[in-house]
Design a protein around this motif. Sequence first.
Motif, PDB file in Angstrom:
ATOM      1  N   GLY A 143       7.917 -37.952 -18.720  1.00  0.00           N
ATOM      2  CA  GLY A 143       8.673 -37.385 -17.615  1.00  0.00           C
ATOM      3  C   GLY A 143       8.365 -38.112 -16.325  1.00  0.00           C
ATOM      4  O   GLY A 143       7.205 -38.322 -15.991  1.00  0.00           O
ATOM      5  N   GLU A 144       9.411 -38.516 -15.624  1.00  0.00           N
ATOM      6  CA  GLU A 144       9.238 -39.092 -14.292  1.00  0.00           C
ATOM      7  C   GLU A 144       9.125 -37.927 -13.317  1.00  0.00           C
ATOM      8  O   GLU A 144      10.004 -37.065 -13.260  1.00  0.00           O
ATOM      9  N   VAL A 145       8.030 -37.881 -12.577  1.00  0.00           N
ATOM     10  CA  VAL A 145       7.757 -36.757 -11.682  1.00  0.00           C
ATOM     11  C   VAL A 145       8.701 -36.819 -10.486  1.00  0.00           C
ATOM     12  O   VAL A 145       8.752 -37.813  -9.769  1.00  0.00           O
ATOM     13  N   GLN A 146       9.442 -35.714 -10.288  1.00  0.00           N
ATOM     14  CA  GLN A 146      10.402 -35.618  -9.190  1.00  0.00           C
ATOM     15  C   GLN A 146       9.854 -34.845  -8.006  1.00  0.00           C
ATOM     16  O   GLN A 146      10.270 -35.052  -6.877  1.00  0.00           O
ATOM     17  N   ALA A 147       8.938 -33.924  -8.281  1.00  0.00           N
ATOM     18  CA  ALA A 147       8.339 -33.109  -7.224  1.00  0.00           C
ATOM     19  C   ALA A 147       7.043 -32.517  -7.759  1.00  0.00           C
ATOM     20  O   ALA A 147       6.846 -32.419  -8.969  1.00  0.00           O
ATOM     21  N   VAL A 148       6.155 -32.137  -6.817  1.00  0.00           N
ATOM     22  CA  VAL A 148       4.863 -31.550  -7.175  1.00  0.00           C
ATOM     23  C   VAL A 148       4.615 -30.346  -6.275  1.00  0.00           C
ATOM     24  O   VAL A 148       4.814 -30.426  -5.062  1.00  0.00           O
ATOM     25  N   LEU A 149       4.172 -29.250  -6.890  1.00  0.00           N
ATOM     26  CA  LEU A 149       3.703 -28.080  -6.158  1.00  0.00           C
ATOM     27  C   LEU A 149       2.218 -27.997  -6.442  1.00  0.00           C
ATOM     28  O   LEU A 149       1.814 -27.933  -7.600  1.00  0.00           O
ATOM     29  N   ASP A 150       1.400 -28.032  -5.394  1.00  0.00           N
ATOM     30  CA  ASP A 150      -0.053 -28.083  -5.571  1.00  0.00           C
ATOM     31  C   ASP A 150      -0.707 -27.010  -4.717  1.00  0.00           C
ATOM     32  O   ASP A 150      -0.485 -26.948  -3.515  1.00  0.00           O
ATOM     33  N   LEU A 151      -1.502 -26.141  -5.360  1.00  0.00           N
ATOM     34  CA  LEU A 151      -2.193 -25.074  -4.644  1.00  0.00           C
ATOM     35  C   LEU A 151      -3.688 -25.365  -4.554  1.00  0.00           C
ATOM     36  O   LEU A 151      -4.242 -26.054  -5.398  1.00  0.00           O
ATOM     37  N   SER A 152      -4.328 -24.805  -3.582  1.00  0.00           N
ATOM     38  CA  SER A 152      -5.779 -24.939  -3.440  1.00  0.00           C
ATOM     39  C   SER A 152      -6.368 -23.548  -3.370  1.00  0.00           C
ATOM     40  O   SER A 152      -5.672 -22.599  -3.020  1.00  0.00           O
ATOM     41  N   PRO A 153      -7.600 -23.327  -3.608  1.00  0.00           N
ATOM     42  CA  PRO A 153      -8.596 -24.290  -4.090  1.00  0.00           C
ATOM     43  C   PRO A 153      -8.403 -24.570  -5.580  1.00  0.00           C
ATOM     44  O   PRO A 153      -7.718 -23.831  -6.286  1.00  0.00           O
ATOM     45  N   ILE A 154      -9.038 -25.622  -6.022  1.00  0.00           N
ATOM     46  CA  ILE A 154      -8.927 -26.033  -7.423  1.00  0.00           C
ATOM     47  C   ILE A 154      -9.797 -25.126  -8.286  1.00  0.00           C
ATOM     48  O   ILE A 154     -10.995 -25.017  -8.084  1.00  0.00           O
ATOM     49  N   ASP A 155      -9.145 -24.464  -9.247  1.00  0.00           N
ATOM     50  CA  ASP A 155      -9.837 -23.549 -10.148  1.00  0.00           C
ATOM     51  C   ASP A 155      -9.067 -23.475 -11.479  1.00  0.00           C
ATOM     52  O   ASP A 155      -8.516 -22.434 -11.832  1.00  0.00           O
ATOM     53  N   PRO A 156      -9.002 -24.576 -12.235  1.00  0.00           N
ATOM     54  CA  PRO A 156      -8.175 -24.595 -13.442  1.00  0.00           C
ATOM     55  C   PRO A 156      -8.796 -23.833 -14.615  1.00  0.00           C
ATOM     56  O   PRO A 156     -10.009 -23.701 -14.721  1.00  0.00           O
ATOM     57  N   LEU A 157      -7.911 -23.353 -15.499  1.00  0.00           N
ATOM     58  CA  LEU A 157      -8.323 -22.808 -16.779  1.00  0.00           C
ATOM     59  C   LEU A 157      -8.609 -24.001 -17.685  1.00  0.00           C
ATOM     60  O   LEU A 157      -7.807 -24.934 -17.757  1.00  0.00           O
ATOM     61  N   VAL A 158      -9.758 -23.992 -18.344  1.00  0.00           N
ATOM     62  CA  VAL A 158     -10.182 -25.121 -19.176  1.00  0.00           C
ATOM     63  C   VAL A 158     -10.349 -24.654 -20.616  1.00  0.00           C
ATOM     64  O   VAL A 158     -10.785 -23.525 -20.860  1.00  0.00           O
ATOM     65  N   TYR A 159     -10.015 -25.539 -21.559  1.00  0.00           N
ATOM     66  CA  TYR A 159     -10.143 -25.231 -22.985  1.00  0.00           C
ATOM     67  C   TYR A 159     -11.027 -26.291 -23.640  1.00  0.00           C
ATOM     68  O   TYR A 159     -10.810 -27.490 -23.445  1.00  0.00           O
ATOM     69  N   MET A 160     -12.029 -25.821 -24.381  1.00  0.00           N
ATOM     70  CA  MET A 160     -12.927 -26.735 -25.097  1.00  0.00           C
ATOM     71  C   MET A 160     -13.579 -25.965 -26.227  1.00  0.00           C
ATOM     72  O   MET A 160     -13.937 -24.791 -26.065  1.00  0.00           O
ATOM     73  N   ASP A 161     -13.744 -26.614 -27.369  1.00  0.00           N
ATOM     74  CA  ASP A 161     -14.439 -26.044 -28.522  1.00  0.00           C
ATOM     75  C   ASP A 161     -13.858 -24.693 -28.933  1.00  0.00           C
ATOM     76  O   ASP A 161     -14.585 -23.765 -29.271  1.00  0.00           O
ATOM     77  N   GLY A 162     -12.517 -24.576 -28.848  1.00  0.00           N
ATOM     78  CA  GLY A 162     -11.858 -23.353 -29.262  1.00  0.00           C
ATOM     79  C   GLY A 162     -12.013 -22.190 -28.305  1.00  0.00           C
ATOM     80  O   GLY A 162     -11.688 -21.055 -28.639  1.00  0.00           O
ATOM     81  N   ARG A 163     -12.516 -22.460 -27.085  1.00  0.00           N
ATOM     82  CA  ARG A 163     -12.753 -21.392 -26.116  1.00  0.00           C
ATOM     83  C   ARG A 163     -12.184 -21.760 -24.752  1.00  0.00           C
ATOM     84  O   ARG A 163     -12.111 -22.926 -24.393  1.00  0.00           O
ATOM     85  N   TYR A 164     -11.842 -20.709 -23.998  1.00  0.00           N
ATOM     86  CA  TYR A 164     -11.386 -20.877 -22.628  1.00  0.00           C
ATOM     87  C   TYR A 164     -12.565 -20.725 -21.680  1.00  0.00           C
ATOM     88  O   TYR A 164     -13.526 -20.014 -21.982  1.00  0.00           O
ATOM     89  N   GLY A 165     -12.461 -21.350 -20.526  1.00  0.00           N
ATOM     90  CA  GLY A 165     -13.476 -21.192 -19.494  1.00  0.00           C
ATOM     91  C   GLY A 165     -12.943 -21.694 -18.172  1.00  0.00           C
ATOM     92  O   GLY A 165     -11.800 -22.099 -18.052  1.00  0.00           O
ATOM     93  N   GLY A 166     -13.817 -21.684 -17.195  1.00  0.00           N
ATOM     94  CA  GLY A 166     -13.482 -22.210 -15.871  1.00  0.00           C
ATOM     95  C   GLY A 166     -14.208 -23.526 -15.680  1.00  0.00           C
ATOM     96  O   GLY A 166     -14.925 -23.995 -16.554  1.00  0.00           O
ATOM     97  N   PHE A 167     -14.029 -24.094 -14.525  1.00  0.00           N
ATOM     98  CA  PHE A 167     -14.677 -25.364 -14.199  1.00  0.00           C
ATOM     99  C   PHE A 167     -15.822 -25.109 -13.236  1.00  0.00           C
ATOM    100  O   PHE A 167     -15.647 -24.458 -12.218  1.00  0.00           O
ATOM    101  N   ALA A 168     -16.997 -25.572 -13.584  1.00  0.00           N
ATOM    102  CA  ALA A 168     -18.169 -25.446 -12.720  1.00  0.00           C
ATOM    103  C   ALA A 168     -18.533 -26.840 -12.212  1.00  0.00           C
ATOM    104  O   ALA A 168     -18.873 -27.714 -13.014  1.00  0.00           O
ATOM    105  N   ALA A 169     -18.430 -27.042 -10.921  1.00  0.00           N
ATOM    106  CA  ALA A 169     -18.767 -28.344 -10.351  1.00  0.00           C
ATOM    107  C   ALA A 169     -20.266 -28.593 -10.435  1.00  0.00           C
ATOM    108  O   ALA A 169     -21.076 -27.688 -10.261  1.00  0.00           O
ATOM    109  N   VAL A 170     -20.601 -29.834 -10.725  1.00  0.00           N
ATOM    110  CA  VAL A 170     -21.999 -30.253 -10.762  1.00  0.00           C
ATOM    111  C   VAL A 170     -22.205 -31.249  -9.644  1.00  0.00           C
ATOM    112  O   VAL A 170     -21.499 -32.252  -9.556  1.00  0.00           O
ATOM    113  N   SER A 171     -23.122 -30.960  -8.748  1.00  0.00           N
ATOM    114  CA  SER A 171     -23.385 -31.898  -7.661  1.00  0.00           C
ATOM    115  C   SER A 171     -24.309 -32.988  -8.161  1.00  0.00           C
ATOM    116  O   SER A 171     -25.156 -32.786  -9.021  1.00  0.00           O
ATOM    117  N   GLY A 172     -24.124 -34.135  -7.642  1.00  0.00           N
ATOM    118  CA  GLY A 172     -25.000 -35.183  -8.140  1.00  0.00           C
ATOM    119  C   GLY A 172     -24.831 -36.412  -7.431  1.00  0.00           C
ATOM    120  O   GLY A 172     -25.205 -37.441  -7.433  1.00  0.00           O
TER     121      GLY A 172
END
Length: 172
Positions: A143-172
Motif C-alpha cells: 500500500g502506498e501511504v496516502q495519509a497518516v493519523l498519529d497519536l501520542s504518547p506511544i503505548d502500543p499493544l504488543v504480541y509475543m510468545d502467544g501473549r499480549y503486553g505493553g511496551f516497557a522502555a529500557v534506558s541505556g
Amino acid sequence: MPTDAVATDKADIAAALRKGLRSLAKAVVVITCHHEGQRFAMTATAVSELSMDPPSMLICVNRSASLFAPLSEGADFCINILTARQLEISSLCAGREKGEARFAIGDWRCSPLGHAYLADAQASFFCRNVANTRFGTHGVFIGEVQAVLDLSPIDPLVYMDGRYGGFAAVSG
C-alpha cells in the motif's frame, strides 16, 4: 550452531520457524478495508514498513481471511496500530466475531478517502492498494501511504510468545 540442530525437512523448518518467531515482539494492528458497501477488519502482526520513497507499507493476509478477497480485488486499506488499552478490539478482529460485529467496540470512523479507521488507534496508515502477489498460504499487499493519523504518547499493544503486553522502555 551445531549442524545437528539445523532443520532441513520442510515440516521441521516450518515448526522451527514458528518457534523462533514466538520471540519476535510485534505491534498488534487491525487492517481494515471497505469494499462493495461492506467493512472488513482483521487483527495482524505481519505488517511492515516498505519504503519511504514512495512512502509504503506491506501487509500479509492469509487466503482464508475474509479480508483477502477484497484486497485481491484492489480494495484500499488502513493499518491501525492498537494501543495497549485496545486488547478487546484485537480479540474481536482476530476471529472472535465475524463481519460487521468486529466494529462493535471502538471509535470507528470513515476517512474522506473512504477508509474505515480506528480514531483512537496509536497510529493509522491510510494506504492505496498498489501491488500484490501470492506466496504459499498468503497474499502480500503493498500500500502506498496516502495519509497518516498519529497519536501520542506511544503505548502500543504488543504480541509475543502467544501473549499480549505493553511496551516497557529500557534506558541505556
